[in-house]
Scaffold this motif. Structure first.
Motif, PDB file in Angstrom:
ATOM      1  N   LEU A  40     -31.325  -2.456 110.940  1.00  0.00           N
ATOM      2  CA  LEU A  40     -31.281  -3.774 111.068  1.00  0.00           C
ATOM      3  C   LEU A  40     -33.112  -4.063 111.412  1.00  0.00           C
ATOM      4  CD1 LEU A  40     -28.227  -5.002 112.828  1.00  0.00           C
ATOM      5  CD2 LEU A  40     -28.649  -5.077 110.498  1.00  0.00           C
ATOM      6  N   PRO A  41     -33.451  -5.339 111.142  1.00  0.00           N
ATOM      7  CA  PRO A  41     -35.077  -5.581 110.968  1.00  0.00           C
ATOM      8  C   PRO A  41     -35.588  -5.159 112.455  1.00  0.00           C
ATOM      9  CG  PRO A  41     -33.849  -7.474 110.023  1.00  0.00           C
ATOM     10  CD  PRO A  41     -32.895  -6.429 110.371  1.00  0.00           C
ATOM     11  N   GLU A  42     -34.898  -5.519 113.602  1.00  0.00           N
ATOM     12  CA  GLU A  42     -35.510  -5.212 114.805  1.00  0.00           C
ATOM     13  C   GLU A  42     -35.813  -3.517 115.175  1.00  0.00           C
ATOM     14  OE1 GLU A  42     -34.593  -5.886 119.643  1.00  0.00           O
ATOM     15  OE2 GLU A  42     -33.471  -6.778 117.854  1.00  0.00           O
ATOM     16  N   PHE A  43     -34.924  -2.647 114.373  1.00  0.00           N
ATOM     17  CA  PHE A  43     -35.077  -1.327 114.608  1.00  0.00           C
ATOM     18  C   PHE A  43     -35.265  -0.606 113.174  1.00  0.00           C
ATOM     19  CE2 PHE A  43     -31.517  -3.133 117.176  1.00  0.00           C
ATOM     20  CZ  PHE A  43     -32.144  -2.753 118.455  1.00  0.00           C
ATOM     21  N   SER A  44     -35.869  -1.457 112.201  1.00  0.00           N
ATOM     22  CA  SER A  44     -36.398  -0.742 110.913  1.00  0.00           C
ATOM     23  C   SER A  44     -37.733  -0.291 110.814  1.00  0.00           C
ATOM     24  CB  SER A  44     -36.050  -1.845 109.824  1.00  0.00           C
ATOM     25  OG  SER A  44     -36.191  -1.160 108.663  1.00  0.00           O
ATOM     26  N   SER A  45     -37.958   0.728 111.527  1.00  0.00           N
ATOM     27  CA  SER A  45     -39.204   1.189 111.694  1.00  0.00           C
ATOM     28  C   SER A  45     -39.274   2.593 111.404  1.00  0.00           C
ATOM     29  CB  SER A  45     -39.624   0.982 113.216  1.00  0.00           C
ATOM     30  OG  SER A  45     -40.818   1.978 113.529  1.00  0.00           O
ATOM     31  N   ALA A  46     -40.540   2.797 110.662  1.00  0.00           N
ATOM     32  CA  ALA A  46     -40.676   4.356 110.487  1.00  0.00           C
ATOM     33  C   ALA A  46     -40.766   5.221 111.462  1.00  0.00           C
ATOM     34  CB  ALA A  46     -41.921   4.590 109.204  1.00  0.00           C
ATOM     35  N   ASP A  47     -41.378   4.900 112.592  1.00  0.00           N
ATOM     36  CA  ASP A  47     -41.555   5.597 113.705  1.00  0.00           C
ATOM     37  C   ASP A  47     -40.230   5.908 114.426  1.00  0.00           C
ATOM     38  OD1 ASP A  47     -44.118   5.622 113.768  1.00  0.00           O
ATOM     39  OD2 ASP A  47     -44.472   4.097 114.968  1.00  0.00           O
ATOM     40  N   ALA A  48     -38.991   5.012 114.029  1.00  0.00           N
ATOM     41  CA  ALA A  48     -37.631   5.513 114.648  1.00  0.00           C
ATOM     42  C   ALA A  48     -37.025   6.472 114.171  1.00  0.00           C
ATOM     43  CB  ALA A  48     -36.896   3.967 114.716  1.00  0.00           C
ATOM     44  N   VAL A  49     -37.372   6.705 112.935  1.00  0.00           N
ATOM     45  CA  VAL A  49     -36.450   7.727 112.231  1.00  0.00           C
ATOM     46  C   VAL A  49     -37.666   9.052 112.087  1.00  0.00           C
ATOM     47  CG1 VAL A  49     -34.940   6.179 111.320  1.00  0.00           C
ATOM     48  CG2 VAL A  49     -37.001   6.729 109.698  1.00  0.00           C
ATOM     49  N   ARG A  50     -38.787   9.037 112.714  1.00  0.00           N
ATOM     50  CA  ARG A  50     -39.445  10.170 112.414  1.00  0.00           C
ATOM     51  C   ARG A  50     -39.132  11.480 112.695  1.00  0.00           C
ATOM     52  NH1 ARG A  50     -45.300   9.935 115.299  1.00  0.00           N
ATOM     53  NH2 ARG A  50     -45.426   7.930 114.183  1.00  0.00           N
ATOM     54  N   GLY A  51     -39.029  12.513 111.899  1.00  0.00           N
ATOM     55  CA  GLY A  51     -38.462  13.708 112.175  1.00  0.00           C
ATOM     56  C   GLY A  51     -37.125  13.868 111.688  1.00  0.00           C
ATOM     57  N   LEU A  52     -36.320  12.800 111.466  1.00  0.00           N
ATOM     58  CA  LEU A  52     -34.850  12.876 111.120  1.00  0.00           C
ATOM     59  C   LEU A  52     -34.704  13.434 109.814  1.00  0.00           C
ATOM     60  CD1 LEU A  52     -32.171  11.709 112.377  1.00  0.00           C
ATOM     61  CD2 LEU A  52     -32.424   9.709 110.851  1.00  0.00           C
ATOM     62  N   GLU A  53     -35.539  13.457 108.701  1.00  0.00           N
ATOM     63  CA  GLU A  53     -35.323  14.079 107.546  1.00  0.00           C
ATOM     64  C   GLU A  53     -35.311  15.578 107.743  1.00  0.00           C
ATOM     65  OE1 GLU A  53     -39.484  14.583 108.858  1.00  0.00           O
ATOM     66  OE2 GLU A  53     -38.285  12.857 108.851  1.00  0.00           O
ATOM     67  N   GLN A  54     -35.555  16.298 108.887  1.00  0.00           N
ATOM     68  CA  GLN A  54     -35.346  17.654 109.005  1.00  0.00           C
ATOM     69  C   GLN A  54     -34.154  17.845 109.356  1.00  0.00           C
ATOM     70  OE1 GLN A  54     -38.664  19.361 111.768  1.00  0.00           O
ATOM     71  NE2 GLN A  54     -39.311  17.220 111.760  1.00  0.00           N
ATOM     72  N   CYS A  55     -33.146  16.921 109.605  1.00  0.00           N
ATOM     73  CA  CYS A  55     -31.769  17.096 109.794  1.00  0.00           C
ATOM     74  C   CYS A  55     -31.071  17.194 108.543  1.00  0.00           C
ATOM     75  CB  CYS A  55     -31.080  15.945 110.698  1.00  0.00           C
ATOM     76  SG  CYS A  55     -31.891  15.533 112.376  1.00  0.00           S
ATOM     77  N   SER A  56     -30.093  18.096 108.509  1.00  0.00           N
ATOM     78  CA  SER A  56     -29.188  18.127 107.427  1.00  0.00           C
ATOM     79  C   SER A  56     -27.867  17.097 107.631  1.00  0.00           C
ATOM     80  CB  SER A  56     -28.617  19.714 107.166  1.00  0.00           C
ATOM     81  OG  SER A  56     -27.758  20.019 108.328  1.00  0.00           O
ATOM     82  N   HIS A  57     -27.622  16.889 108.807  1.00  0.00           N
ATOM     83  CA  HIS A  57     -26.390  16.070 109.252  1.00  0.00           C
ATOM     84  C   HIS A  57     -26.728  15.164 110.555  1.00  0.00           C
ATOM     85  CE1 HIS A  57     -24.558  19.176 106.899  1.00  0.00           C
ATOM     86  NE2 HIS A  57     -23.522  18.500 106.681  1.00  0.00           N
ATOM     87  N   ILE A  58     -25.942  14.189 110.593  1.00  0.00           N
ATOM     88  CA  ILE A  58     -26.445  13.311 111.673  1.00  0.00           C
ATOM     89  C   ILE A  58     -25.029  12.867 111.991  1.00  0.00           C
ATOM     90  CG2 ILE A  58     -28.762  12.410 111.058  1.00  0.00           C
ATOM     91  CD1 ILE A  58     -27.410   9.997 109.785  1.00  0.00           C
TER      92      ILE A  58
END
Length: 242
Positions: A40-58
């Protein structure tokens, strides 16, 4: 002691499942279906997901939004037990809970950042389209996998080992839809229906035809002793077939 908490969604699910009926009762049972988690817009930040691409699962922490106003009971009848035996609500994954919150592990396919819009493509989600997401956490293999865990009530996944047979008309629509959208519709139908979404007390009626809404389609089917038969596939009235 905190008596109440105010929480707000951080994201929303966009999935092929347009109604509760037919959704696999656990994650990872329909891995051919890719859903999108839109922050959602309030949380839609590239900083908020930085490093998440290193996960295979969430992990996805979500709200059973269709059950928020349905109340709860200390005893429930799990579908896995045929609806004939009661267990305590905290011994089940029933959506009818004091706090209607669920937890699903899913495979992370991609982290997409497009301007101010951040979204996650995930595979194997068991979530209704529009489901609010309360939190997103990385899946940690060294701690989240418990190799000696046991629960005798649900010790294994039971799927129907039956062939999926299509009427000529349904087969034609299935082929056309796959060509037009790229969705592996036949594989998705097989995964969903092999989980047997029928209510336990109706499984002795091989002539009963059920319907499940998937993507923008209404799929009509029945299950007999020797096959899963797809009678028809039709576009929902509100869908855009262009």
């Amino acid at each position: 002691m905190i008596e109440s908490l105010n929480v707000q969604p951080v994201a929303v699910v966009r999935s092929a499942f347009k109604e509760k009926f037919g959704i696999p009762r656990q994650p990872g049972l329909a891995n051919s279906i890719v859903s999108t988690i839109e922050l959602l817009p309030e949380f839609s930040s590239a900083d908020a997901v930085r490093g998440l691409e290193q996960c295979s699962h969430i992990w996805l922490v979500f709200v059973f939004s269709e059950c928020v106003d349905k109340g709860w009971s200390p005893l429930v009848r799990p579908p896995r037990l045929g609806g004939n035996k009661k267990l305590g609500v905290f011994a089940t994954r029933s959506p009818f809970r004091p706090n209607p919150v669920g937890l699903s592990p899913v495979k992370l396919e991609a982290v997409r950042i497009e301007g101010n819009k951040v979204s996650l493509d995930v595979r194997g989600a068991d979530l209704l389209d529009g489901t609010p997401i309360l939190d997103i956490k990385p899946y940690l293999p060294y701690s989240d996998v418990i190799s000696d865990a046991e629960f005798s009530v649900a010790d294994q996944i039971k799927k129907l080992d039956l062939p999926v047979v299509y009427s000529d008309a349904a087969q034609e629509i299935c082929i056309q839809y796959t060509q037009h959208t790229g969705e592996k519709l036949d594989e998705q139908i097989s995964e969903i229906l092999s989980c047997d979404p029928r209510p336990a007390y109706k499984k002795n009626d091989p002539d009963r035809v059920y319907g499940v809404k998937l993507h923008d389609l209404d799929i009509r089917w029945k299950i007999t002793d020797n096959q899963i038969y797809i009678e028809s596939i039709a576009y929902l009235e509100s869908s855009d077939q262009s």
